[in-house]
Enzyme design. Structure first.
Site, PDB file in Angstrom:
ATOM      1  CB  SER A 294      -6.043  -0.234  -9.518  1.00 11.10           C
ATOM      2  OG  SER A 294      -6.646  -1.460  -9.860  1.00 11.10           O
ATOM      3  CG  HIS A 345      -4.784   0.867  -5.311  1.00 10.91           C
ATOM      4  ND1 HIS A 345      -5.691  -0.006  -4.735  1.00 10.91           N
ATOM      5  CD2 HIS A 345      -4.479   0.332  -6.520  1.00 10.91           C
ATOM      6  CE1 HIS A 345      -5.913  -1.008  -5.561  1.00 10.91           C
ATOM      7  NE2 HIS A 345      -5.181  -0.824  -6.645  1.00 10.91           N
TER       8      HIS A 345
END
Length: 513
Positions: A294, A345
């Site tokens: 991610s 992230h």
């Protein structure tokens, strides 16, 4: 309508495209209406040239209404906040009735972000019209060299072809930006993710903590011992099928675009530095085990944002708002779900933007900016690494407990005790007392072990492992009543533990009836 009007029509279009960086947006089938937009991001004017006789002023009002409606479509296509449609009507004569009110700025409540202005360019009053045109467009355009000079059809065709060719070259240049490489690495990374996931499942499962640690998940205690590769290996690991499926699909949709824009070599740098940056920020802020691509995928979105900075007009004409909306949706999901590593992230997003600034875009040779970006990235990365390892070595309790557990599993008992020592004797540190009790117990120092285990259950009432180990100490001392009491307490807190029950049965067999 004579050749003069047609010549001026295509001459103005040609000059706006070549001299002032405008480009075709749309054209009517007979090419008597052309919409042009500037390549300059701050330019909000759309220029609309229309060729033909005008007739009555009412026709202008109807045409302005259409201009505003179509202007809204063009505004959305270009991603502009607001636009002004400047229409130049090229005709031999003005409308037969009064049109002065019609050519004033025109707006419609239904389309608040679009305004329309118009100018009637009369070739019958050429000199005056040229002056009006310069003021209206704020550009200096050339007209005819001599009003009486005869115009040949070939000249008009040449201007037309020159304008179309210049516009086509702009389109080709835009297309070339998206053809810098084939998404070979993207497909390879997708396949690698799937292969690694299958291996994890065949081992003990992709959700098994020990398996994830064994295969390189981000685990702070091991990073602190020097396993630097754990900043990169989490990129290839995924926890469960849904996690794998979402990241693989995201990599397919975003990765193919980024690799086509930047080329494979630049894509490699962006992807892996973004993955590293995501793991680094997670290492600093999140003590839990984490894994997944991610962070690297957020980094690809960061690279697209950098592309938007470098090519703002092209960005918003092609993908801009889609990228921004996708990013905002993902950020909302990131911060609303507690199980998601939001630090990973955000770190990946920033890392991807910085990596893109360092490697640059293939057609952009801004070496000074790239070098400055490199220096900033090196300084920030070094500072965060220094802070992370210093903080980890000097007092993060959760990290230290994980590190002590890892030392115990590796058989490095002295290092484990050194890690625990600063938490013993004062404060509320039940895990530290428990691990210290375990170390004393295995060395046969039962009294010291008892003290540590008692401290642990004093500081944390729900601690079945500590009660169980106290029961083992009392069993060895042949204090069987105490042993039964403490092991039963452990079972009360952890009733599904079969080992506790087995030992309790053995202790009771040795107890006098």
């Amino acid at each position: 309508m004579s050749l003069k009007e047609e010549y001026l029509y295509w001459s103005f279009i040609n000059q706006l495209i070549k001299k002032y960086d405008y480009r075709f947006v749309s054209a009517s089938e007979d090419q008597t209406e052309i919409w042009l937009a500037s390549d300059a991001i701050k330019e909000s004017n759309l220029i609309r040239l229309k060729l033909g006789d005008l007739g009555w002023a009412n026709n202008l009002r109807k045409d302005q209404h259409m201009a505003v409606r179509n202007g809204e479509k063009v505004r959305r296509f270009l991603g502009k906040k607001a636009v002004t449609v400047k229409t130049v009507y090229i005709s031999t004569y003005a409308p037969v009735d009064d049109y002065s009110e019609v050519t004033k700025r025109y707006e419609e409540p239904e389309y608040p972000r679009v305004q329309a202005e118009s100018l009637v360019f009369q070739t019958a009053a050429l000199e005056e019209s040229m002056d009006d045109l310069g003021r209206f467009l704020s550009y200096s355009l050339e007209g005819l060299n001599k009003e009486s000079e005869p115009i040949e059809e070939d000249e008009i065709q040449h201007l037309k072809q020159s304008s179309l060719s210049a516009s086509y070259q702009k389109v080709q240049k835009d297309e070339a930006v998206f053809q810098q490489g084939k998404p070979v690495l993207t497909y390879l990374l997708m396949a690698l993710q799937v292969v690694v996931f299958i291996i994890l499942e065949m081992r003990c499962g992709s959700t098994n903590t020990q398996t994830l640690i064994e295969f390189g998940a981000k685990y702070n205690p091991l990073i602190l011992t020097g396993e630097w590769w754990r900043f990169f290996t989490p990129i290839f690991l995924h926890i469960g099928f849904v996690h794998l499926a979402l990241n693989t699909l995201s990599l397919y949709f975003v990765g193919t675009i980024v690799e086509r824009i930047y080329g494979s070599a630049r894509f490699f740098v962006i992807y892996f530095y973004a993955g590293f940056a995501g793991t680094l920020l997670s290492f600093l802020l999140v003590p839990n085990i984490s894994a997944g691509a991610s962070g690297a995928i957020f980094g690809l979105l960061g690279a697209l944002l950098f592309f938007g900075v470098a090519y703002p007009n092209l960005f918003f004409r092609t993908m801009g708002w889609n990228v921004i909306i996708i990013l905002l949706i993902n950020l909302v999901i990131t911060f609303s779900a507690s199980a998601i590593d939001s630090a990973g992230h955000i770190g990946g997003l920033i890392g991807g933007f910085l990596a893109a600034a360092i490697v640059g875009l293939p057609e952009k040779r801004k070496l000074v900016w790239r070098f400055a970006s490199l220096l900033v990235t090196i300084a920030v990365t070094a500072g965060l690494l220094f802070y992370g390892f210093s903080a980890g070595a000097n007092g993060s309790y959760e990290m230290d407990m994980g590190l002590a557990q890892e030392y115990i599993q590796q058989g490095s008992y002295e290092q484990a005790y050194e890690t625990l020592e600063k938490y013993l004797g004062e404060g509320d540190y039940p895990e530290a007392n428990f691990y210290a009790g375990y170390l004393e117990f295995r060395e046969g120092r039962l009294s010291q072990a008892e003290d540590y285990f008692l401290a642990a259950i004093t500081q944390r009432k729900e601690f079945p492992e500590a009660y169980y180990n106290l029961g083992l100490i009392y069993w060895q001392r042949n204090e069987l009543d105490l042993a039964v009491d403490h092991i039963e307490k452990a079972i009360e807190q952890d009733p599904d533990n079969e080992d506790f029950q087995k030992v309790l049965d053995q202790v009771k067999q040795n107890s006098p009836s």
